[in-house]
Design a protein around this motif. Structure first.
Motif, mmCIF file in Angstrom:
data_model
loop_
_atom_site.group_PDB
_atom_site.id
_atom_site.type_symbol
_atom_site.label_atom_id
_atom_site.label_comp_id
_atom_site.label_asym_id
_atom_site.label_seq_id
_atom_site.Cartn_x
_atom_site.Cartn_y
_atom_site.Cartn_z
ATOM 1 N N HIS A 254 -6.212 13.732 -9.342
ATOM 2 C CA HIS A 254 -5.485 14.455 -8.300
ATOM 3 C C HIS A 254 -3.994 14.273 -8.521
ATOM 4 O O HIS A 254 -3.583 13.319 -9.177
ATOM 5 C CB HIS A 254 -5.885 13.949 -6.918
ATOM 6 N N CYS A 255 -3.198 15.180 -7.965
ATOM 7 C CA CYS A 255 -1.748 15.048 -8.171
ATOM 8 C C CYS A 255 -1.145 14.023 -7.204
ATOM 9 O O CYS A 255 -0.011 13.612 -7.370
ATOM 10 C CB CYS A 255 -1.062 16.400 -8.063
ATOM 11 N N PHE A 256 -1.892 13.617 -6.179
ATOM 12 C CA PHE A 256 -1.453 12.449 -5.410
ATOM 13 C C PHE A 256 -2.667 11.603 -5.065
ATOM 14 O O PHE A 256 -3.776 12.125 -4.918
ATOM 15 C CB PHE A 256 -0.660 12.835 -4.151
ATOM 16 N N PHE A 257 -2.438 10.305 -5.002
ATOM 17 C CA PHE A 257 -3.512 9.400 -4.612
ATOM 18 C C PHE A 257 -2.873 8.118 -4.064
ATOM 19 O O PHE A 257 -1.649 8.089 -3.848
ATOM 20 C CB PHE A 257 -4.478 9.126 -5.783
ATOM 21 N N HIS A 258 -3.665 7.105 -3.807
ATOM 22 C CA HIS A 258 -3.141 5.915 -3.114
ATOM 23 C C HIS A 258 -3.396 4.644 -3.925
ATOM 24 O O HIS A 258 -4.436 4.542 -4.578
ATOM 25 C CB HIS A 258 -3.790 5.786 -1.734
ATOM 26 N N GLN A 259 -2.432 3.754 -3.872
ATOM 27 C CA GLN A 259 -2.589 2.482 -4.574
ATOM 28 C C GLN A 259 -2.257 1.326 -3.637
ATOM 29 O O GLN A 259 -1.576 1.507 -2.618
ATOM 30 C CB GLN A 259 -1.614 2.405 -5.768
ATOM 31 N N VAL A 260 -2.755 0.163 -4.017
ATOM 32 C CA VAL A 260 -2.289 -1.070 -3.376
ATOM 33 C C VAL A 260 -1.882 -2.004 -4.500
ATOM 34 O O VAL A 260 -2.623 -2.220 -5.464
ATOM 35 C CB VAL A 260 -3.379 -1.727 -2.509
ATOM 36 N N GLU A 261 -0.682 -2.528 -4.377
ATOM 37 C CA GLU A 261 -0.100 -3.416 -5.378
ATOM 38 C C GLU A 261 -0.004 -4.796 -4.755
ATOM 39 O O GLU A 261 0.264 -4.906 -3.552
ATOM 40 C CB GLU A 261 1.310 -2.885 -5.652
ATOM 41 N N ALA A 262 -0.233 -5.848 -5.537
ATOM 42 C CA ALA A 262 0.012 -7.190 -5.004
ATOM 43 C C ALA A 262 0.922 -7.935 -5.971
ATOM 44 O O ALA A 262 0.841 -7.733 -7.191
ATOM 45 C CB ALA A 262 -1.306 -7.944 -4.814
ATOM 46 N N PRO B 289 0.846 -1.192 0.000
ATOM 47 C CA PRO B 289 0.000 0.000 0.000
ATOM 48 C C PRO B 289 0.884 1.246 0.000
ATOM 49 O O PRO B 289 1.960 1.232 0.586
ATOM 50 C CB PRO B 289 -0.746 -0.108 1.336
ATOM 51 N N GLY B 290 0.429 2.311 -0.645
ATOM 52 C CA GLY B 290 1.251 3.525 -0.592
ATOM 53 C C GLY B 290 0.689 4.671 -1.403
ATOM 54 O O GLY B 290 -0.266 4.520 -2.166
ATOM 55 N N ARG B 291 1.342 5.817 -1.219
ATOM 56 C CA ARG B 291 0.905 7.042 -1.906
ATOM 57 C C ARG B 291 1.726 7.212 -3.181
ATOM 58 O O ARG B 291 2.921 6.940 -3.185
ATOM 59 C CB ARG B 291 1.113 8.229 -0.978
ATOM 60 N N VAL B 292 1.056 7.666 -4.219
ATOM 61 C CA VAL B 292 1.735 7.872 -5.506
ATOM 62 C C VAL B 292 1.409 9.268 -6.027
ATOM 63 O O VAL B 292 0.450 9.912 -5.565
ATOM 64 C CB VAL B 292 1.327 6.792 -6.532
ATOM 65 N N PHE B 293 2.216 9.723 -6.992
ATOM 66 C CA PHE B 293 2.122 11.130 -7.429
ATOM 67 C C PHE B 293 2.116 11.205 -8.950
ATOM 68 O O PHE B 293 2.901 10.524 -9.612
ATOM 69 C CB PHE B 293 3.332 11.903 -6.887
ATOM 70 N N ARG B 294 1.240 12.037 -9.472
ATOM 71 C CA ARG B 294 1.260 12.285 -10.919
ATOM 72 C C ARG B 294 0.977 13.748 -11.186
ATOM 73 O O ARG B 294 0.153 14.357 -10.494
ATOM 74 C CB ARG B 294 0.236 11.415 -11.644
ATOM 75 N N ASN B 295 1.630 14.265 -12.194
ATOM 76 C CA ASN B 295 1.500 15.688 -12.493
ATOM 77 C C ASN B 295 0.195 15.962 -13.240
ATOM 78 O O ASN B 295 0.195 16.147 -14.452
ATOM 79 C CB ASN B 295 2.723 16.123 -13.314
ATOM 80 N N GLU B 296 -0.892 15.962 -12.523
ATOM 81 C CA GLU B 296 -2.214 16.162 -13.132
ATOM 82 C C GLU B 296 -2.859 17.405 -12.534
ATOM 83 O O GLU B 296 -2.643 17.705 -11.359
ATOM 84 C CB GLU B 296 -3.133 14.977 -12.770
ATOM 85 N N ALA B 297 -3.689 18.081 -13.320
ATOM 86 C CA ALA B 297 -4.461 19.196 -12.762
ATOM 87 C C ALA B 297 -5.492 18.605 -11.802
ATOM 88 O O ALA B 297 -6.125 17.595 -12.109
ATOM 89 C CB ALA B 297 -5.155 19.947 -13.890
ATOM 90 N N VAL B 298 -5.632 19.225 -10.631
ATOM 91 C CA VAL B 298 -6.558 18.692 -9.622
ATOM 92 C C VAL B 298 -7.999 18.997 -10.032
ATOM 93 O O VAL B 298 -8.335 20.127 -10.361
ATOM 94 C CB VAL B 298 -6.246 19.305 -8.239
ATOM 95 N N SER B 299 -8.828 17.959 -10.023
ATOM 96 C CA SER B 299 -10.257 18.133 -10.340
ATOM 97 C C SER B 299 -11.028 17.083 -9.549
ATOM 98 O O SER B 299 -10.449 16.342 -8.754
ATOM 99 C CB SER B 299 -10.487 17.935 -11.841
ATOM 100 N N ALA B 300 -12.333 16.998 -9.806
ATOM 101 C CA ALA B 300 -13.146 16.006 -9.103
ATOM 102 C C ALA B 300 -12.671 14.589 -9.432
ATOM 103 O O ALA B 300 -12.795 13.669 -8.630
ATOM 104 C CB ALA B 300 -14.614 16.172 -9.465
ATOM 105 N N ARG B 301 -12.100 14.396 -10.623
ATOM 106 C CA ARG B 301 -11.780 13.039 -11.089
ATOM 107 C C ARG B 301 -10.294 12.729 -11.163
ATOM 108 O O ARG B 301 -9.896 11.606 -11.446
ATOM 109 C CB ARG B 301 -12.405 12.819 -12.485
#
Ligand code: DAH
Length: 339
Positions: free
Chosen positions: A201-209, A187-199
Motif C-alpha cells: 500500500h502507499c501508506f501503512f503503519h509502523q511502530v519503532e522502539a 507509533p505512526g503512519r508512513v508512506f511509500r510510492n508503491e502500487a496499491v495491491s493486496a500485499r
C-alpha cells in the motif's frame, strides 16, 4: 322534535370512550340503522311538509355532529395508543448502530501496552519530514535506493521535503533533543510510492522502539524481542533472528516467530518453513548516535521496527491490506468486541 334534537345533541357532546369497543357501542347506539339518530330521521319522515321544512336542517346537522364526535373520539384513542407505544418498556429495542475499534488501533494499542510494561514512553514525530531525519542522520548513503523517487513521495526537492518512509525518523528527533537513558516507542503512519495491491500500500503503519543507555547489549535486545513476541502471540511463541542489513543498525537482524497456525510444523501460511517474519532490529549504528550528538563511545542502544498491518494480519488473518483503509462496515464489524 326540536327539543329532542337539542337534548340528543347535548348527550352526544358529552360522550366519552375509554377504548375501541366502547366507541363501537356508542357508534351503534347513535348512528347504526337502528340507532337514535336514525330513529329521529324515521320520525322526521312522518312529519307534515311545513314541519319538514323547519326541521330538515337541525336534524341533518345533528347527524353530522354525531359523526364528527365519533370520528374525533376515534382519533383521540389512536393518538393515545401511539403515545403508549413510545413508552412501552417491554418492546424490543431498535438496533442501534455501534462503532468499534479499528483493528489497526487494537494492534497498535497492544504493542504500546507491552512496551510500556518495559518502561518505554511514546514519542511522536511529523509525517512530513526532511531528508536529514528520514535518511541522512540514519546513515543512508547518498545513493541509497530508498531515497529514490520510486520509493519516496517528495513534496519538494532541494531542500528536500518528503513524506516519511519509516518511523525511524522519530529516533533522530528524540536523540537530538534528549540525553540517554532513552526508552521510546514511536507509533505512526508512513508512506511509500508503491502500487496499491493486496500485499502493498502507499501508506501503512509502523511502530519503532529505541533504547539508548550505557552498556545496552544485544542480549537486552534479544530478551526484549522474546518478551514482546510471547506477550503478543502467546507464551508458546518461539523467536529466531536472521542476520540482515539496515543502514542505521550494526549488527542488524530480522526476527521471525514460530508460525502459530501450524505450531511451527510448516503450512501454507508460513510457506512450509514453520516461521513468519515480523520485524527488523539491531544495535544502533555508532554513526547514528554521533550524528545525533550522543557519544557512541559512552553509549550504545538497540532499535527495532515493525509494521502494524503485518502484526494485525498475523493476529486476525487479514490477508488483503486494502481492507484496512476501505472502511467497509462488513469488515470493521468483524472486530466488535475483539481484543
Ligand atoms: N525502518 C525499517 C523499515 O522501515 C524497519 C526497522 C528495521 C526499524 C530495523 C528499526 C530497525 O529500528 O532496527 O523497514
Amino acid at each position: 322534535m326540536l327539543q329532542k334534537i337539542e337534548s340528543l345533541r347535548a348527550e352526544i357532546a358529552s360522550l366519552t370512550a375509554a377504548d375501541a369497543a366502547e366507541l363501537e357501542t356508542l357508534r351503534i347506539k347513535y348512528l347504526s340503522k337502528k340507532g337514535l339518530v336514525s330513529a329521529l330521521f324515521d320520525e322526521f319522515r312522518q312529519l307534515p311538509a311545513d314541519s319538514k321544512r323547519e326541521l330538515g336542517r337541525p336534524v341533518n346537522e345533528l347527524k353530522a355532529f354525531a359523526l364528527d364526535k365519533i370520528n374525533s373520539l376515534r382519533a383521540e384513542l389512536e393518538a393515545d395508543a401511539a403515545a403508549d407505544n413510545v413508552c412501552d418498556l417491554t418492546r424490543t429495542a431498535a438496533p442501534m448502530p455501534c462503532g468499534t475499534r479499528h483493528p489497526l488501533s487494537l494492534v497498535r494499542e497492544q504493542i504500546i501496552a507491552i512496551f510500556r510494561r518495559l518502561g518505554f514512553n511514546i514519542a511522536e514525530g511529523p509525517e512530513i519530514e526532511d531528508d536529514w531525519h528520514v535518511f541522512e542522520s540514519l546513515n543512508f548513503a547518498a545513493d541509497h535506493p530508498a531515497r529514490d523517487m520510486q520509493d519516496t513521495f517528495f513534496i519538494n526537492r532541494a531542500p528536500d521535503v518528503l513524506l516519511r518512509t519509516h518511523t525511524s525518523s522519530v529516533q533522530t528527533r528524540v536523540m537530538e533533543n534528549n540525553r540517554p537513558p532513552i526508552r521510546i516507542i514511536c507509533p505512526g503512519r508512513v508512506f511509500r510510492n508503491e502500487a496499491v495491491s493486496a500485499r502493498a500500500h502507499c501508506f501503512f503503519h509502523q511502530v519503532e522502539a529505541l533504547y539508548v543507555d550505557r552498556n545496552v547489549t544485544f542480549g537486552d535486545l534479544l530478551q526484549t524481542l522474546r518478551y514482546f513476541a510471547q506477550e503478543m502471540f502467546g507464551p508458546q511463541t518461539r523467536i529466531r533472528l536472521r542476520p540482515s542489513y539496515f543502514p542505521f543498525t550494526e549488527p542488524s537482524a530480522e526476527m521471525d516467530i514460530s508460525c502459530d497456525l501450524c505450531g511451527g510444523k510448516g503450512c501454507s501460511f508460513c510457506k512450509g518453513t514453520g516461521w513468519v517474519e515480523i520485524l527488523g532490529c539491531g544495535m544502533v549504528d555508532p554513526n547514528v548516535l554521533d550524528a545525533c550528538g550522543i557519544d557512541s563511545k559512552e553509549y550504545s542502544g538497540f532499535a527495532l521496527g515493525m509494521g502494524v498491518e503485518r502484526i494485525a494480519n498475523l493476529k486476525y488473518r487479514v490477508s488483503d491490506l486494502r481492507l484496512f483503509s476501505e472502511n467497509d462496515l462488513r469488515f470493521l464489524d468483524e472486530f466488535i468486541g475483539a481484543r
